[in-house]
Design an enzyme around this catalytic site. Structure first.
Site: not given
Ligand SMILES: [Zn+2]
Lengths: 152, 302
Positions: B51-52, B80, B101, B129
């Site tokens: 969504r974001t 890695k 994010r 957020h």
């Protein structure tokens, strides 16, 4: 009376005496101040009887005067500590420790999901309350309270 | 705001919020401006959040920008074992702005200290957020025509919900009256109540819906998650107390709007969707305009 008490840990001519350290914080204070790495004579006493605090610890460091920023860090584990500057066997200055407004790299953040506990990032806190100590993490914004303080 | 990272809602002042809202409104009226034509935006999703991510990508695309990055860390060098610092030091060379994010709290703040280009936090674990919060503010302003003196009800998980915490912090600049409705176990943390008290702001606290909804200008609903309860019986007892139904809205104010950060599960029943007071889907669209405003401000294009 006072003299007899002081003699439990031998008197110093010049240097710094840190008094009123809680017995159980003695070794934390020693490591926070890196006293295990200095070359001047140091004498310690711990589990000493104190009129005010039950038992206490005391540290006497000959010939050097510690930087006050450095000393203020110990307010985290020894908030009632008193610093005495000694010159020629006399106390020339008494100072209570006062926590600085920002603390960097001494305390672990209480939040296990904080970046400082996941990657190699030095901790940084704003001191939002001094009594009791509340540290606001610069990264994860969580509060580490006095009872949960762990030094690195 | 120019060249400054946006990591926490507290990085912006009341004036900054208002500037972003004004600009978001401008983009809503005229969304296809090629302001990012010669810009490369890195979009680093160390954990998936469709969504974001889509909201940011839509905002960037409409402004003509190019996007590089990854949509989850499983396919990148991060898998890695590359450190966050190394990833950021590489990506900053390729881009003008980093959107990130990450599941680790404080990771975006750290990235912003390492990076020479500004960073926008698109969610760092349970912490912050801020673009969600700014789109919430934009939605409130749009529907109420003001941010001042509003009566706001926050419902659901008020203990762990970062969106409600950010919204509370941001709105506390505009003299609101808050009502908290949540299970005892998921009440608003004390630190936020103390913050309100220190600003002389009023709040009420209940464990279920009542008449208070008839005074509300905004109802902000969040989900009460089963995982928050160590005792499943406790969850069963309370789970139906926080569902907003259409029948409950008959005596509410004309200007009331219902917000939700989405995705919704069942905390707003579907019969609310057709009520004109339901605003959550438009709220999501507002996110595109708010993010356009934030990115162009930070890049100094507006
Ligand atoms: Zn932290």
């Amino acid at each position: 009376m006072k003299e007899r008490k002081e003699k439990r840990v031998s008197a110093i001519k010049n240097g710094t005496v840190i008094d009123h350290i809680p017995s159980n914080s003695m070794f934390k204070v020693i490591s926070m101040l890196n006293l295990d790495q200095i070359e001047y004579p140091i004498t310690f006493g711990t589990n000493l009887k104190s009129n005010k605090d039950g038992t206490k610890g005391i540290i006497k460091i000959s010939d050097i005067h510690l930087d006050s920023d450095d000393l203020n860090k110990i307010a985290l584990v020894a908030p009632k500590a008193v610093l005495n500057v000694i010159k020629d066997y006399e106390v020339t200055e008494k100072q209570v420790v006062d926590l600085p407004d920002k603390i960097s790299g001494i305390v672990k953040c209480v939040n296990p999901k904080c970046i400082t506990n996941v990657e190699n990032v030095k901790t940084k806190f704003n001191v939002v309350s001094k009594k009791p100590v509340h540290l606001h993490c610069h990264y994860c914004e969580k509060i580490t309270t006095q009872d949960l303080i762990q030094t690195l | 705001m120019k060249n400054k990272s946006l990591i926490s809602i507290n990085d912006y002042s009341k004036e900054d919020y208002l500037e972003i809202i004004e600009l978001a409104d401008e983009f809503e009226k005229n969304p296809n401006q090629r302001l990012l034509e010669d810009k490369v935006i890195a979009s680093l999703f160390f954990e998936p959040s469709t969504r974001t991510r889509l909201s940011f990508e839509s905002a960037i695309s409409r402004l003509g920008g190019k996007i590089i990055g990854f949509t989850d860390a499983g396919t990148s060098s991060v898998k890695k074992g590359e450190s966050l610092k190394d990833t950021i030091l590489t990506v900053e060379k390729y881009s003008d702005l980093i959107i990130m994010r990450h599941p680790v709290e404080g990771s975006s703040r750290y990235a912003s200290e390492v990076s020479k280009v500004p960073v926008i936090n698109a969610g760092d674990g349970a912490n912050q957020h801020p673009t969600q919060c700014l789109l919430d503010l934009y939605s409130i302003k749009k529907t109420q025509e003001t941010l001042e003196n509003l009566n706001i009800i926050l419902v659901g998980d008020l203990k762990y919900g970062r969106t409600v915490h950010s919204l509370l912090q941001a709105m506390s600049n505009f003299n609101p009256t808050f009502t908290f409705i949540s299970p005892k176990l998921l009440q608003m943390p004390k630190e936020y109540k103390l913050m309100l008290e220190s600003k002389g702001l009023k709040y009420e606290e209940y464990t279920e819906f009542n008449d208070c909804i008839n005074k509300a200008d905004i109802i902000y609903v969040t989900r009460v998650q089963r995982e928050r309860f160590s005792d499943p019986m406790e969850y069963e007892k309370v789970k139906n107390s926080y569902i907003l139904k259409n029948s409950m809205l008959s005596d509410t104010k004309e200007n009331l709007r219902i917000l939700h950060p989405l995705p919704r599960v069942n905390e707003i029943s579907e019969d609310v969707d057709s009520n004109e007071k339901a605003y959550y889907f438009t709220q999501a669209l507002n996110g595109v305009y708010a993010r356009m405003a934030i990115m162009t401000k930070i890049l100094g294009l507006k």
